[in-house]
Design an enzyme around this catalytic site. Structure first.
Site, PDB file in Angstrom:
ATOM      1  N   MET A  76     -29.825 -33.417  29.950  1.00 51.47           N
ATOM      2  CA  MET A  76     -28.643 -33.815  28.757  1.00 51.47           C
ATOM      3  C   MET A  76     -28.000 -32.464  28.439  1.00 51.47           C
ATOM      4  SD  MET A  76     -28.867 -37.030  28.895  1.00 51.47           S
ATOM      5  CE  MET A  76     -27.458 -37.190  28.131  1.00 51.47           C
TER       6      MET A  76
ATOM      7  N   ASP B 290      -7.934 -30.301  27.368  1.00 53.05           N
ATOM      8  CA  ASP B 290      -7.188 -29.996  26.180  1.00 53.05           C
ATOM      9  C   ASP B 290      -6.292 -29.132  26.520  1.00 53.05           C
ATOM     10  OD1 ASP B 290      -6.837 -30.187  23.432  1.00 53.05           O
ATOM     11  OD2 ASP B 290      -7.760 -28.273  23.308  1.00 53.05           O
TER      12      ASP B 290
END
Length: 170
Positions: free
Chosen positions: A120, A135
């Site tokens: 993860m 972004d």
């Protein structure tokens, strides 16, 4: 007419639920072992975004450097973002963000010595890095796509080693 009945396997015990309620698996008794995981993500760039990146004219700065730092930070914040993920010590992380013909490739390898794995953390690292590429370049194009986020390999732990395409069970 004969009715053969097969024994029905009871539903497997859910590791993250008890009595229908979510829980964090108790890994207290598990030995801390060396573990590593590698993940990748791709950021597909439309022509205007690629041109801004290649020309170095992005007003926000260098998206690849920012993404690399963001991926490193993301690997360490995984337990804050993935609800039932254990906070583990990230003892090593490497995030590579490179411009390729197919787009921006993000590759992360994360290491630990802990009672649970770092898959993860590696997946979070590449995802956060990819989000930062978006972004940083969104002024050039909103059509940027983040794709193909996947685990490439893991080592250590009870389930053993895994490498994508190795023919091992998932």
């Amino acid at each position: 007419m004969s009715h053969d009945t097969q024994p029905v396997d009871p539903a497997p015990e859910l590791t993250h639920f008890r009595d229908g309620l979510p829980r964090m698996v108790d890994v207290t008794g598990k030995a801390a072992t060396s573990r590593a995981a590698t993940a990748e993500a791709w950021v597909r760039l439309p022509a205007p975004a690629r041109a801004a990146l290649e020309a170095g004219t992005n007003p926000k700065g260098d998206p690849l450097v920012v993404a690399r730092l963001a991926g490193l930070a993301g690997s360490k914040r995984t337990a804050d973002l993935v609800t039932l993920c254990h906070p583990i010590p990230v003892t090593g992380a490497d995030v590579q963000v490179t411009l390729e013909p197919a787009g921006v490739r993000v590759l992360a390898t994360v290491r630990t010595t802990a009672p649970t794995g770092v898959e993860m953390e590696a997946l979070t690292a590449v995802t956060v890095a990819a989000l930062n590429v978006y972004d940083m370049l969104k002024a050039a194009s909103k059509a940027i796509e983040i794709t193909d986020v996947r685990l490439l390999a893991k080592s250590g732990g009870k389930s053993g080693d895994y490498r994508v395409g190795s023919g091992q069970p998932d």
